[in-house]
Structure formats: C-alpha cells, structure tokens
Design a protein around this motif. Sequence first.
Motif, PDB file in Angstrom:
ATOM      1  N   PHE A1013       0.834  -1.170  -0.005  1.00 23.21           N
ATOM      2  CA  PHE A1013       0.169  -0.063  -0.150  1.00 23.21           C
ATOM      3  C   PHE A1013       0.892   1.210  -0.043  1.00 23.21           C
ATOM      4  N   TYR A1014       1.971   0.855   0.419  1.00 23.10           N
ATOM      5  CA  TYR A1014       2.807   2.328   0.597  1.00 23.10           C
ATOM      6  C   TYR A1014       3.856   2.629  -0.342  1.00 23.10           C
ATOM      7  N   THR A1015       3.152   3.140  -1.577  1.00 17.54           N
ATOM      8  CA  THR A1015       4.015   3.267  -2.749  1.00 17.54           C
ATOM      9  C   THR A1015       4.962   4.453  -2.622  1.00 17.54           C
ATOM     10  N   GLY A1016       4.665   5.305  -1.698  1.00 14.59           N
ATOM     11  CA  GLY A1016       5.794   6.448  -1.740  1.00 14.59           C
ATOM     12  C   GLY A1016       5.248   7.673  -2.548  1.00 14.59           C
ATOM     13  N   ASN A1017       4.109   7.471  -3.140  1.00 18.70           N
ATOM     14  CA  ASN A1017       3.448   8.340  -4.006  1.00 18.70           C
ATOM     15  C   ASN A1017       2.493   9.363  -3.313  1.00 18.70           C
ATOM     16  N   GLY A1018       2.591  10.563  -3.384  1.00 23.14           N
ATOM     17  CA  GLY A1018       1.842  11.536  -2.593  1.00 23.14           C
ATOM     18  C   GLY A1018       0.293  11.420  -3.010  1.00 23.14           C
ATOM     19  N   GLN A1019      -0.115  11.223  -4.398  1.00 19.12           N
ATOM     20  CA  GLN A1019      -1.305  11.162  -4.742  1.00 19.12           C
ATOM     21  C   GLN A1019      -1.963   9.848  -4.146  1.00 19.12           C
ATOM     22  N   THR A1020      -1.282   8.803  -4.319  1.00 20.12           N
ATOM     23  CA  THR A1020      -1.727   7.623  -3.790  1.00 20.12           C
ATOM     24  C   THR A1020      -2.416   7.735  -2.569  1.00 20.12           C
ATOM     25  N   TYR A1021      -1.495   8.399  -1.686  1.00 15.93           N
ATOM     26  CA  TYR A1021      -1.537   8.568  -0.257  1.00 15.93           C
ATOM     27  C   TYR A1021      -2.763   9.388  -0.071  1.00 15.93           C
ATOM     28  N   ALA A1022      -3.083  10.405  -0.857  1.00 20.47           N
ATOM     29  CA  ALA A1022      -4.220  11.303  -0.757  1.00 20.47           C
ATOM     30  C   ALA A1022      -5.348  10.510  -1.151  1.00 20.47           C
ATOM     31  N   LEU A1023      -5.161   9.750  -2.177  1.00 18.77           N
ATOM     32  CA  LEU A1023      -6.386   8.787  -2.330  1.00 18.77           C
ATOM     33  C   LEU A1023      -6.851   7.835  -1.428  1.00 18.77           C
ATOM     34  N   GLN A1024      -5.835   7.350  -0.547  1.00 22.27           N
ATOM     35  CA  GLN A1024      -6.043   6.346   0.496  1.00 22.27           C
ATOM     36  C   GLN A1024      -6.811   7.225   1.458  1.00 22.27           C
ATOM     37  N   ALA A1025      -6.450   8.344   2.005  1.00 17.88           N
ATOM     38  CA  ALA A1025      -7.015   9.117   3.050  1.00 17.88           C
ATOM     39  C   ALA A1025      -8.336   9.188   2.732  1.00 17.88           C
ATOM     40  N   LEU A1026      -8.730   9.403   1.099  1.00 15.70           N
ATOM     41  CA  LEU A1026     -10.197   9.731   0.892  1.00 15.70           C
ATOM     42  C   LEU A1026     -10.823   8.290   1.052  1.00 15.70           C
ATOM     43  N   GLY A1027     -10.145   7.470   0.384  1.00 10.35           N
ATOM     44  CA  GLY A1027     -10.742   5.838   0.378  1.00 10.35           C
ATOM     45  C   GLY A1027     -11.051   5.547   1.740  1.00 10.35           C
ATOM     46  N   PHE A1028     -10.233   5.743   2.726  1.00 13.53           N
ATOM     47  CA  PHE A1028     -10.419   5.436   4.217  1.00 13.53           C
ATOM     48  C   PHE A1028     -11.724   6.185   4.539  1.00 13.53           C
ATOM     49  N   VAL A1029     -12.021   7.428   4.215  1.00 20.20           N
ATOM     50  CA  VAL A1029     -13.181   8.112   4.596  1.00 20.20           C
ATOM     51  C   VAL A1029     -14.644   7.305   3.961  1.00 20.20           C
ATOM     52  N   VAL A1030     -14.388   7.175   2.768  1.00 21.82           N
ATOM     53  CA  VAL A1030     -15.691   6.566   2.183  1.00 21.82           C
ATOM     54  C   VAL A1030     -15.765   5.257   2.501  1.00 21.82           C
ATOM     55  N   VAL A1031     -14.846   4.521   2.824  1.00 18.24           N
ATOM     56  CA  VAL A1031     -14.966   3.108   3.248  1.00 18.24           C
ATOM     57  C   VAL A1031     -15.707   3.363   4.843  1.00 18.24           C
ATOM     58  N   LEU A1032     -15.055   4.104   5.581  1.00 16.08           N
ATOM     59  CA  LEU A1032     -15.604   4.138   6.801  1.00 16.08           C
ATOM     60  C   LEU A1032     -17.212   4.840   6.769  1.00 16.08           C
ATOM     61  N   PHE A1033     -17.343   5.683   5.843  1.00 17.31           N
ATOM     62  CA  PHE A1033     -18.760   5.987   5.689  1.00 17.31           C
ATOM     63  C   PHE A1033     -19.744   4.925   5.244  1.00 17.31           C
ATOM     64  N   LEU A1034     -19.388   4.131   4.267  1.00 13.23           N
ATOM     65  CA  LEU A1034     -20.116   3.024   4.044  1.00 13.23           C
ATOM     66  C   LEU A1034     -20.191   2.132   5.078  1.00 13.23           C
ATOM     67  N   ILE A1035     -19.393   1.808   5.540  1.00 12.01           N
ATOM     68  CA  ILE A1035     -19.465   0.762   6.600  1.00 12.01           C
ATOM     69  C   ILE A1035     -20.437   1.162   7.968  1.00 12.01           C
ATOM     70  N   GLY A1036     -19.924   2.509   8.215  1.00 11.34           N
ATOM     71  CA  GLY A1036     -20.635   3.110   9.325  1.00 11.34           C
ATOM     72  C   GLY A1036     -22.340   3.436   8.906  1.00 11.34           C
ATOM     73  N   SER A1037     -22.301   3.565   7.568  1.00 10.47           N
ATOM     74  CA  SER A1037     -24.026   3.742   7.489  1.00 10.47           C
ATOM     75  C   SER A1037     -24.716   2.639   7.122  1.00 10.47           C
ATOM     76  N   GLY A1038     -24.219   1.407   7.040  1.00 10.03           N
ATOM     77  CA  GLY A1038     -24.424   0.170   6.717  1.00 10.03           C
ATOM     78  C   GLY A1038     -24.766   0.083   5.185  1.00 10.03           C
ATOM     79  N   GLY A1039     -24.087   1.046   4.343  1.00  7.84           N
ATOM     80  CA  GLY A1039     -24.431   1.003   2.893  1.00  7.84           C
ATOM     81  C   GLY A1039     -25.522   1.352   2.513  1.00  7.84           C
ATOM     82  N   THR A1040     -26.365   2.322   3.181  1.00 11.03           N
ATOM     83  CA  THR A1040     -27.680   3.069   2.953  1.00 11.03           C
ATOM     84  C   THR A1040     -27.213   4.465   3.419  1.00 11.03           C
TER      85      THR A1040
END
Lengths: 1041, 301, 177, 230
Positions: A1013-1040
């Motif tokens: 996961f740790y590619t050393g690429n700043g964009q990837t890291y930013a995407l990961q951070a966003l992805g983290f938020v999205v995943v958290l949101f989806l899980i937290g809201s139960g997908g709805t």
Amino acid sequence: MVSPILIIAIGLGAAFLLGFVNEDRKGIAFALTLAALAAMSLIALGWTLAFAAGNAQTADILTAGFPPPFAINLRMGPAEAALSLLVAATGFLSAIYMRDALYRHGRRAMAVLLVAIMALTGIVMTRDIFNLFVFFELIVIATGGLVLLSEDRRALAAGFKYLVVAQVISIMLLIGIAFVYHAMGSLNIDDIGPVALGFSGAGLALFLVLVALFLELKPFPANGWALDIYESAHPGFSAIFSAASGSAALFAADKVLATSPAWLPLATAIGIITFIGANILALRQNNDRRLLGYSSVAQIGLLLTIVGQRDLLGDSYLFIAGGVLVAHAIAKAGLFWMSGLVGHRDLKDWAVLRANPVLIFAFATFVAMLVGLPPFPGFYAKWDLAHILMAGDRAWLVALILIGALIEAGYLFRWFGFATKREAPEGFPGFSVNKMGIVFVTLLAGWTSGWIWGDLSANPNVLSMVPVLFALAFLVLEPLPARIKNLIAIAGLVGWFVFRYPAYDPLQLVFAIIILVGGAVIFLASFNWQGRRLGFYPPAMLMYAGLAMLIEAETSFTFFASWEILTLGSYFLILRGKMSEPHALSYIAFSLGGAFAILAGFALAANGTQPFEMAALADVAQTAAPYVFILLAVGFMTKTASIGLHIWLPGAHAEAETDVSPMVSGILLKAGLFGLWVLLMHMGQTQFYGINLTYFLVWIGAISAFLGGLMAIFQEDAKRLLAYSSISQMGYALFSLALMNHLGWLLALMFVINHYVYKSMLFLAVGGVYARTHTKLMYKMGGLITLMPFSFVSVLIGIIAMSGVPPLSGFGGRWVFYNAIMTADMRLPIILIFLSGPIGFLYLFRLIHSIFLGQLKDEHRKLKEAPFWLLVPQMIFVLFLLAFAVVPGLILRRVDAYISTFFPEGGLEWTSGGIISEFGYWNPVAIMLVIGVIFVSVFLLLLWMNHDAQKVKQFNIGFAGERPYRPETTHFAWNFFAPYRKAMGFLVLPVVTTFWNAVTDVLHETADFARKFYTGNGQTYALQALGFVVVLFLIGSGGTP
Amino acid sequence: MSIDWPRIGYAALTLFIVINYGMIMTALVRKIGARVSGRYGIRIYQNYIDLVKNIALRSKITHGVMYYLGPVFRLTGGVGLLLFVPTIYGSAMWSNFSFAGDLVLALYFVFFGTLGMALGAAESGHPYSAIGITRGLSQVTVAELPLALAVFAISLQYQTLNITDIVAAQQGGIFNWTLFTNPVATLAALFAFVGTMMRSPFDVVIAPQEIPIGPPTEYHSSYLALMQTNRVLFPIAKTVIYMNLFFGGATNWFEFAIKVFAIYMISVLVGVVHPRFRVEQSITFFLKWGLPVGVLAILLV
Amino acid sequence: MMQAIYDRLKDRFQLGALDVRSRKGLAFVDLRREFLRPVLTELRDVEGFTHLILLTAVDWIEDERFQLTYLLNNRQKNLDLGLRLRLDRNLAIGETIHDLWPTAATYQRELREMFGIAFPGSPRVDEEFILEGWTDMPPYRRDFDTLAYSQQTHADREGRETSDPREFMKQILYPKD
Amino acid sequence: MKHMDPNFRKDTKTEFPQREELKPRKVTTPDGQVIDIEPLQDYFCQEPPKVHQKSYFKIVEDFYNWCRAESLWILAFGTGCGAIEMRPLMTPRFDAYRYGIQWRATPRQANLLMISGYLSVKTLKRAIRTYEQMQGPKYVVGLGSCTINGGMYWDSYNTIKKLEEYLPVDLYIAGCMPRPEALLAGFMELKKKIKAGNAEGANKYAEKFDWYKANQKAVIKDWDMPDYNW
C-alpha cells in the motif's frame, strides 16, 4: 496561578520577537527560543503540579471577554495541564537537541518551531472547533517547514506529500466544522452533541469532523503520507511529531468524542485496527525511524481504542489513557532522540550504543515502557484497562490489544537484541554530549513517570517494593568490581531470606530456600568472573526480586507485577549469552505471551474487583472459572516450557552464560511451577464441559516428560541436552502436581528441590568444562575424568540422583511417585512417565560418557580442573544430595504436614525406621548403609585381588589386533543413540517448532503484503485517505446513505 | 542403630546359597543346551574353574578409577538386589534386608549395576564398549516398560507395594498366583523378563561377531571374576522378583530352586529358537507387542 | 563375433594380430600405448565391454619390458577381450584409467606396489596396498629373488629336509624301482 | 631344488619412516597454548612386561595350574588357513567344550593364542600385539608346519618360518593342516604341560624380552607401536 493563555502568548510573542533578532546573532535567537519554550513548560508544570497537589480548579479562560460560544475559550484542566507540559517540554528538549540544525537554518526555523509548539498547546487547550482547525493548519504548515531541518534529501518530498494530504484533511475538517455550525449553531465543543450515530445532518457533520481528526492520527492503513516524515525528518522533530503532535491530535479527537458517546465504537474500531495493523507492518521494518513511525502509529491506535472505551473506563479513563500516552510519548521521544546518536539507519546499527552502557539502559527502559512492563506507567494502565474491559464483557478487545502488544514486543525486543548482540561498527566517532544529555533527561522522566503512576495507582507501587529497589540499586553500583557486587548480591539474597523467614508457610519456605538461598549458592560461581561484569547484576537481581516477591504475593497485582519483573530480568540475563540473541527473543516472546494470558486470566477472575486476593481464585464464578484456569495454566506453562510451548527453552538455557544457565534453569523454571501450584491449590477441580481440567495438565506433563527426554537423547550440545532435560523434568513436576493428591504434591515438591540441585550442578559442571575446552559439543571432548575429577564427581552424583537409582535422593522421588500414582484416577499418561524414566538414564549416560570417559583428545591433554569458584557450589550440591538422600525428612516432613491441609488423606508416616506410606515403605538410612557396606566389601575384595594392576593409557585397548588411529576416530560419541533414533526418531520431528515458525511467517508475510500500500506516491496517499473516509462512511452507514 | 548380626549372617548365607545355585544352574542350562544339540557340553563345575582361573591371572591392567569400580558397582547391584528382596516367604531371616524398601527399591536398584558397569566399561575408552552400552541402554529402556506396567497393575491389584504382602496374597494354592489371577500382567512382565536376560533374541548388546563382547571387552582377571559372579547372581535375583510377584514366591529353598529354574528356562527356551534382533528391531518389538499387553494390564485392573 | 569387433577397431586403430585362445569368446590383442585409452573407451562405450575383469602385469625381464594386460568382459555377449600393452621396464610408467573404471585404481595401486609401475594421477596409488613397511624392491619383479630374500630374513629351522616330491613319492610308493 | 641367485642382497639400509599419526606434533589447546604431543608416549603405556612369581604355596600354584589347564579360553583369531580346522571343535562331533575349552572374542579374556597356520609379517604384527594384550599366564600353540619351519611357504619373502623366534610357543601341532583330532590331542598335551607348571611362556617372554623384540623388529620394519602392548 499564571494564566495558561500565556503559554500561547509567549510562544507567539517569542516567534514574533525572533523576527527582530539579527540574522547573524544566532545565539541570541536560540536563547530566546529556549527561554520561551522553558517558560511555556514551566507554566504548564506549575499547573500540573497544582492539579496534582489538588490546589487548582479547572479554569476556563475567555479570550475576547465574552463567554462562549461568542468567543473562543481555552480550558486548563488536569489533562490539559499534563499534556501542555508534555508538549512544551518535548519542544524544549527537542530544541536543545536540534541546536545545530536550528543554528544552521537560523531564526526562521526557530520561529516555526515555536509556532508549532504553541499551536500544539493550543490544540490541547482550546474548546472551539474552528480554533482547533486554525491550530491544525498552523501545525501542518509548521510541520512542512520543520521537516526541512533534516539533511535527508527525501525530507523535501516527504514534507510535500504531507502537505498535500494534510490539506485534504483540513478541507474535510473545515467542511465538517461548517456543517456543525449549521447543525448546532455553535462552534464551541461544549455545545455539540450529544449527537446520535448517523450520517445525515448533525451526524454527517460530526462524522466529517471526527474523520478528519482521526486522519490526523494517521490511522492504518491511511497513513503512508505521515510515515515518510518519521523516516526522513530530523530526529528531534520526529520526536515532537510523534510524542507531541500525536498526543495533541488525540486529545482533540477525545474532546470532540466526549460530546457524543455514541461515536465511541468508531474510535475503538479504527484504533484497534490501527494498533494491530501498524504493529504487523512494523515487523518487517529495517529502518529504525520508520519502525518508530509505525510504532507511534500503533501506540496512537491503542490510545484511540482507549478513548473509544471511555464509556466503560469511567474514573480510570485519565489514569489509563494518561499512562499509555505518557509511556508512549516519553519512550518514543527518547528513542527518536537516540536515533540521532546512531549514525546509520539500519536496526543493527544500534549496536553502536554499546559504547555507553547508560544508553543501553535507556534503550531497555524505553522498550520496556513501550511494551508496558513494570514499573512504567503503561504497565499500570494495561493492568487496569484489562480488568475494566474484562469486567465489562469486552474480552475480545483485551485479546486484540494483547495480541497487538505482543507483536509490538516482538519487534522491539528483536531490535534491542540487535543493539546488544550485533557487531558494533568500527571507527565510531563518539556521541554528542548535548544529545546524550537529552536522552538521559528523558530516561529520568521515564522512571519518574513510572513512580508517579505507581503512586497514583490503586495497587502498590512497584518502585517502592524493597526487592525491586535493591535490584535497581545495582544500577548505581555498576562501577564496582564484580566480586564486590557479587558479595552484596549474596548478602542481599540471604538477608532477605532471613528477614522474611518467619512469614513463610512451608510451601513458600521451600521455594524461598531454592530462590534465595539457592540463588546465593549459584552466585558463588559468579565469583569466577573478574572485572566489572557490566549488565549482569541488575537483571539478575531484578529476576531474583521478582521471584522473591512472587512467592509472597497475596494479590493478583503483586503476583503479576513480580511475574513481569522476573521475566524482564531473566530476559536481559539470558540475552548476555554469546549466541543467545534469537533465543532470548523467543524467550521474551513466549514469556510475554504467557504473561498476557495470565493478565487476561486475572482480569477475568477479578471481574472488576481490585485488589484481588490470590486466594479468591477459589471463588471465581462457575461460568468464568474454566477460562480463568486455562488462561492462567497456559501462562504458567510457558514458563515451565511444557510441550508445545517449549521451543524457547533449549536455546535460551543452552546459550546463556555458565552461571546464568543454572539460574534460569534451576530457579527460574520454578516460577512457573509455583504459579501452577497456586492455581491448582485454589482452582484444582475446575470442570470444563464436564471434564476435569487437571486431566489435560496430567497429559501435558506426561508428554513433556517423555518428549523432552527423547529430544535430549539426540543432542550433541551438552547444555542443550540439559535444557531439553529440564523440559522433561518440568513435565514430571507438572504431571505430579496435576495428579491432585497428597503424594503427587509432595513429589512435585521433591522435584522442585531435586531439579534445582542437580540441574544447577550439572549446568555448572558443564559450564566448568566449557570454560576449559571452549566447546559444548560433547563429541569433541572425552576422557576428561582424570583431568577434571571434581567436575566428574558432580556429574556422576547428579546422574545417579537424577536417574532415580538408589541410594541417592532421586530414588526418593521415584518411590513417592509410585505411591502417588496408586491413588491417581488416570492411568494412561503414566505409561509415558514410565518410559521417560529410563530415557533420562540414556541422555545422562551420554553426557557423562562423551565428556569424561572414552578417549582424551590431543588438545585437551594439558587441561586444568574447572575454575575453583565454579566447583564450590557444585561440591555444596554434592554434599546436599548425599545428605538429602539419607535424611529427606528434614525438609519433606514439614511440607508433608502442610500438604495435609489440602489433602488430609494419603500422607506419609515418618518413623525412626523409615518412611511409611499407605502402600509401601522406604528406609533411606538402611538403604544407604546396606549398599555402602556391600560396595565397600566388594571393593576391598577386588583391591585385595587386583591391587597390582598395571595402569595403562588410552590406546592400550584390545582393538582386534590393530591399534587405534587417533583419539578422534576412537571416541564413540557422535550420534550416540543411533539405533534409538532409528526406532523412535519419528517422535522428535520438529513439529512444534515448525508450527511456531509458520505463525511468525504468516505475520511477516502479512506485513510484506501490506507494505504494497505504501507506494511512496503522494497522490496515492491522498487517495488512500479519501478512500478511508469513504469506506468508513459506507461501513458506518450500513451501505444506505 | 544396633547391628543385627544374625540377619547379616543369614544374608551372607543367602548369598552363598544363591551364588552356588547360580553357578550350577547356569552350567546345567548350558549342558542342557549342549545335550539338545548332541554334545556332552561343559562340565557341571566348569563355572567354578573359570572363576578361579580368572582370579588366578597374574598380570592385570587398569584403565582408571571408574574402570576399576565398574565391576564393584556391578556386583553390588546384584548382591543388593538379591538382599533387598525377600528370598523365602514366611521367614523373617531369609527376607534379608527387605525392610529397607519395597518393590520400588527393587525395580530401581536394578539400574545400579547397569550404571556402574556402563561407566566402568566406558572409561576403558574402547569404542566397542561404548557401542555395546548404547545398545544395552537403548534396549533396556523399552524392554523394562512392560514390567513397569505389569508391576503397576499388580500393585493396584493387591493395593500394596510391599513384596511380602504381594506374596502373601498369592498363598493358598496355585490358582492364587498372579499368573492365574492376572495373566495379562504376567504376560507383560514376561516380555520384559525375556528382554532383559541378555539372551537371544535380545543379546545384541554383547554380539561377539561384531563388537567382540560389548561393554566388558576390556575386562579380565578378577574384574571378570566379579562380573561372572554377578552373571550367575543377578539373573537369579531378578528371577526372584518375578517369582515373588507372579509365581507365588517360595516358602522354602527347594521350592525356590525349582521355581527359579523353571522361570529362568522361559528365557532360555525363547532364546534357543529365535535369532538375534537388532536394537531398533527389538525396540519396535517391545513397543508393538510388549507395550499393548502392558497397557491392557493396567486397564484391566 | 570377436573377429567382427576386431575388424571394426582395426579400421581406426593400429592393433596387433587377434590372438584367439582355446576358449570361444576369449581373445587378446596387442596394442600401442597411445591407442590404449581410445580403444578402451570405444570398447566400453560402443562395443559393450562394460566390465574390467582385471588389470595385471607380467615381467618380461629378458625383453626389458613389463606387459600390462587389461582384461575386459562383455556381459551381454559373454565375450572376454584382453588388451596387452608393453612398457619399457626401465621407465615403468603406465597410464591411469581410473576415470574409465574406478576399480582400476585398486589394480594400479597393486601394480605400483608389487611391480613398481607408476600410474601418475591414480588415486591413493602411492599408499601401501598389501605389504606393510616394505622397503625392498617390488617383490613381483623377477630380479627380486624371493628365496634369497627369505634365506636372508627368516632363518631356516635346523634339520629341515627338502625332497623333490616326485622322487620322494616314488621312493614311498615304488621302493623297489 | 629351486635356483637361487647368489648375488641377491636384500636391502638392509632403507629405514621405513615413522607413521604419520605417530609422529610428534604440536597442538593448540583451547586456550591458545601450543603443546607437544608424542603419540607413542602419550597414548601407550611404556612399561616393559614383568616376570610374575608363582604362588608362594606350591599346592596353591598346582591348584591354579589345574584350573588354568581346565579352562582354556582360546582367542578367536585365525591367522591362516588353519582357522578352518578349529571350527569343527565346537561341533557335536568333537565338542571341545567338555574339556573346558572355550572361545573368547577379546584378547583380554583369552589365555590361549592359536597361531593357526602361516604367519605373514603383516599378521605377525597383529599376533604380537594381540599376544601382549592377553593377560598372563598365557599360552601359544603353533598350528601346522608353516609355524614350525615355514611349510610350503618356506621360500616366501613375507612369511615367517620359526614362530618361537617371535612368540614363546608352548606347543606345536604338526601337519598341513592338522586335523581336529590332532588339535584335541595337542590341547591335552598342553594341559599336561600347564599342570606340570612348565607352561611359563609369559614369564619367558618377559625374561627374554629384548631378544624377542630384536627378532620381531628385524622382520617388522614399520614398527608402529610401543615395545610392549599392554
């Protein structure tokens, strides 16, 4: 009191003032910076002390003269005070530490540093979320700047990546703040919530704020952007980044979460995943700072987990979270600062620290702090945390935390092993005094924090226990010659025994004699070492302190603390061996695993009550009892090295130093046995789905006894042979203990005594031989009997005693054994015990034959007898064995009577004509006499007939008409029991070792995979951070949504 | 503690009787073997001649202290074993020194001589001695296992470890013998008996064709004489244990002579019809056949 | 069959005449030293003579020659072929063939000891083979007189009489003649 | 008669070098000290054999001799083709056991060494070593004409002719080979000799030790053992 706002004001003001200082007057600028940081620290310290003394109330400072929410307000409570102190002090020390870098970059850098520290204190104190955002922005910018202090070229890239992702997060925070204002109409934290868990309206607002704050904590796996900072920044700044920034951000999250308890599970989940994930990743790191980075992330994860549990922790919350936080901050700051002393970035390069013993001590301290060992704050915190979580039915979380902690301990101790054992680089230029001073200050802070937490704890303060203090005193005595220290150590052990003697019951007495008096006897051997022998006495005495306290422990806390102390001490002791690095690591890994099982067991048993009396184990609720039993038994069995948990033992015992082997084998193993004893004494008849759990112990004991012996047979290394033999002997003891009858316990006790005596004796004898031959491989020796007669005698006596051949004391054990099994419920495991008896005979014979008999080798022709001081304890043991063989009653009688209080049935009758049991009888005096008379008669007869025998030399043998070629080709010793291997070898395939290797392999593979996961690429890291938020949101809201 | 002179006298007498009995009996056994194969065989008093001849050797050597003491250990083991076990049931005096310990003592004292002998032979530095010892020790560990299980079984059966009590329980008719009351345990014990009597098929320890004669390769003169004495004494002492535990003991010397001879012949009969096992084969044999029977014995009690 | 093999070899190597002996399937061929290895290799790999039965020597002291005989066997066809090679007796250096047949090393060691023929490169060729502590000339050389050596080393028992077996038996069986 | 080259002279000058493993050497001890190893001195007892007195009382000595005679333990060591003639002695047909004769596998326990046939110099070395390793009183019986005068190996460069020059022979049994009956008869003769107290070969060997050694070393050129093998 000084207004806390001054902390911020001074920081800001000084930064402003720096602008007026001439660019060239760096000294003045630096002095100004330091003064400002010192002033900030002092104010925070003042508040902290005032809170500690109870002289202060939580103060709210209004900034614009309006009450909140119309103006920003700051709050100074106990937590704020302590954290501000932490932040400011870290800043202050780091500034001194970074003096050269700051001089180089001039006043601007100093100003940025001041702003960063100011902002961090601001985050700690502010109660306004927008203010929070402002401070965060300041920190982000300051961090981006300070990263450049490093000479590492990658720092630039790291700082840039950090800025990119940090801005994404900031935006998220800002949006969240806007939503909050929209939903609540206020930006003051106190006005928020409670907000229910949800993802619309206020819920969404809080979600965004929290997610942003969590991301500031660099949760796993969305943390690649921050790790580069740890790796490439100046260590002084990394210390701030890890200790201060992390703590402040965490506190911010805590403040917001406090408003809405419904969101706590989110924190727990992110926290625990981060804790375990980051620890696993750290396993594969070779770069010290990156490893520290992962470890920081993990610790923050743990803290977040604790924050997530604040609903359950209640009043203890601050104590627990504070303990972990302080331990983390001090240790991590200390380690980052130390990394600046080390020239290269590989973990093995830390071997350079050996140039200064105090640094090694500091390293050990920091590692112990991070792992949560006594006497440091993390220990108390972990103890309370486990208890409260267990009582709150959150056993799964305890399990996860402990697994994570174990992994963490694994890589930290491996690293420590590198530092102490690997080759130190040549041409080392020396340490900077300035930097070293900072490390020492941190070290002092670490121990102080340990004392403070011990004092705050509801449980006794480990640092105020006399044995521990005595052991620690040896740190101060280190400059003395080894022999004087040895004398003090012996005096200490004996003195403590005499002092405590009246308080012991017979069982404790036996263990006390072995630990204290026996320890003193083994210390006689240590007179053999000259010079200062740095690093030997503190851990040794720590181990003895732990042992001495263990047998007297009345509460589970003291017991556990003693357990951890003796584990720690023995680890450092074992690590001293020449080749023992991997073995010490596996020892500490297994020991800590076991210790955590014990912790969990105690916590489960206590069910929230503290202090928990050991005797109360008997009253544990029916539902929990079997689990408590299993956890404790597994924990104790790691120490007795029962089969399945034994793989650490052979290496650890075999590679230890000559006088350490008897300590860790003859004495330390008894700790596990003592634990089992206490366990069985209180919870002996625990049922699990209708099966008596002691049945399992009987089986485990029998299998250990059998397989341990079998493995011992096939060893070529003398000390390994003895080590495997210990597994076997401890199996015996476990077996007899678990028989749960009167004689079984008596037998176990005889094993405790006998095993201590003959195993110590044999280890010393083999050690003495090793001192002369410089090899432990038996087939390389041979024929030493005439050169080392005393060593031979002790091995001979040891063998007769151990194999149970009359008339020596081992036979008494066999006799009691037969009587004990007569009333046992189980018969099948006894078969294994029957088989392992003669097997013991096999490996012991191999030991004495291959070393002392057979053909003498050329290079050993002129060897001298083993060193005098190694022989002294051996001869004492020989005399003891002879005496114990004739009058076993001296010791056993009292114990027999004592055991009657648990098992009134089946005791022995001690008469003048011998010892009588329900089934048989035994008269040691008569046996000794009869055998003695016959032996002497036959001997005289032979002497009369063969007194004129010609003494011949080693090659005068009837060799089928030929003559032997060389001693090496004539000494039959290698693969001595080849036929046995053919017949039984399949039983000793390294199944268990393979299993544990597979476990570590899987962990490492996981780490390797996750690293992708740790590619050393700043964009990837930013995407990961966003992805983290999205995943958290989806899980937290139960997908709805 | 006062010295019990009569008891010592009886002990010496027991020793004298058993040694002479053993001398004659082992010669007789060899003679029987010879007759079976159509020879005259050795003279019945040949053992005595050999003994005197060995004592009368003029030159002797020694390899060292343990070498010297090896045979002493060996014979002490034999004599001690004999005297620690009651020889004749019902007689206080012929019980010798059995007051010193019970069955467990007897079981473990067996190893005393083995240990000493092994040490002594090993000091000679002869590789064949060492090889013989590894074979012997390897084999005995498993060979003794069925006995240990059988003993456990019968001590559970009789609820005592006292040999005299065990013999007492078998009195009053041949069907009270353990042989009949507990045939499985007896069978298990006989596995061990055959396995430890140093006869074919379990005599690879002293295999003359490959490792001259194993452990005693270097022994001669009076050392050998002591070992010869033990060679006739020790099997009888061991047989006495089996007799007491499984075959009703002996109430007089005549019964003793008959029973010891009969039990001894078991190993002889097995030996003459079976070729030698290698060590790992005999280990496997005992694990495959002896062990299950032993396990059965302790499960059935 | 043997002739066919001989013919095939003859095409490529200079060989002496095929010396066929009494038994069918046994023949000898003389050859020069430089053809030894190629012929042996050819015989082993192509003609199926996979077995080296023996390697021995004869001391033709009158010719100042040692004769080496390599006796090979073809198991499939039950053929024995002996290769005879003559060496200068004063420069007794043979060529080692232990790489073709490992057993040859042992034969060569024996020849080294008993005839003093050197085989450079053959494994352990200079170690003692049968004799122990031998310091005299190689005993199988014909100029080594074993009787003289024996007389000079081991004393005869006095009174020992030696008879010619034929005369002795004649006297016993036919005393009248 | 066989032709003999009158000009042949055996090589008496060349010395055989000491065996590699017996050469003195230097060895480094584990402590780094360099020590000298003299294998022959260090590994082997250097004492010469002793002459042992008979028992003080004649009757005791007679009794001992009777026992020695009735308990002949033969070392199982076959030097030549005669070894095959000893095997039948164990069979029902000859049954030597009834005369107290047994075979032992180790020289330590045997007191009768049978030189069963021709003895090459190489084997002689083993025979000497074995004989010396036997404990006295001990007896040597030479079997077959080879041990008496070389027999059919009379002209062999490598076979000794007169055994008594190298070992104290108590008895020769003539024949090529002697049959088992002859062996039994020989044993009976040996018994008589022992009982009469005349079989003192071991003492004779000790008394004339130098003479024996000189003879032995004259034929065994690579003397790679101590003078007396205890």
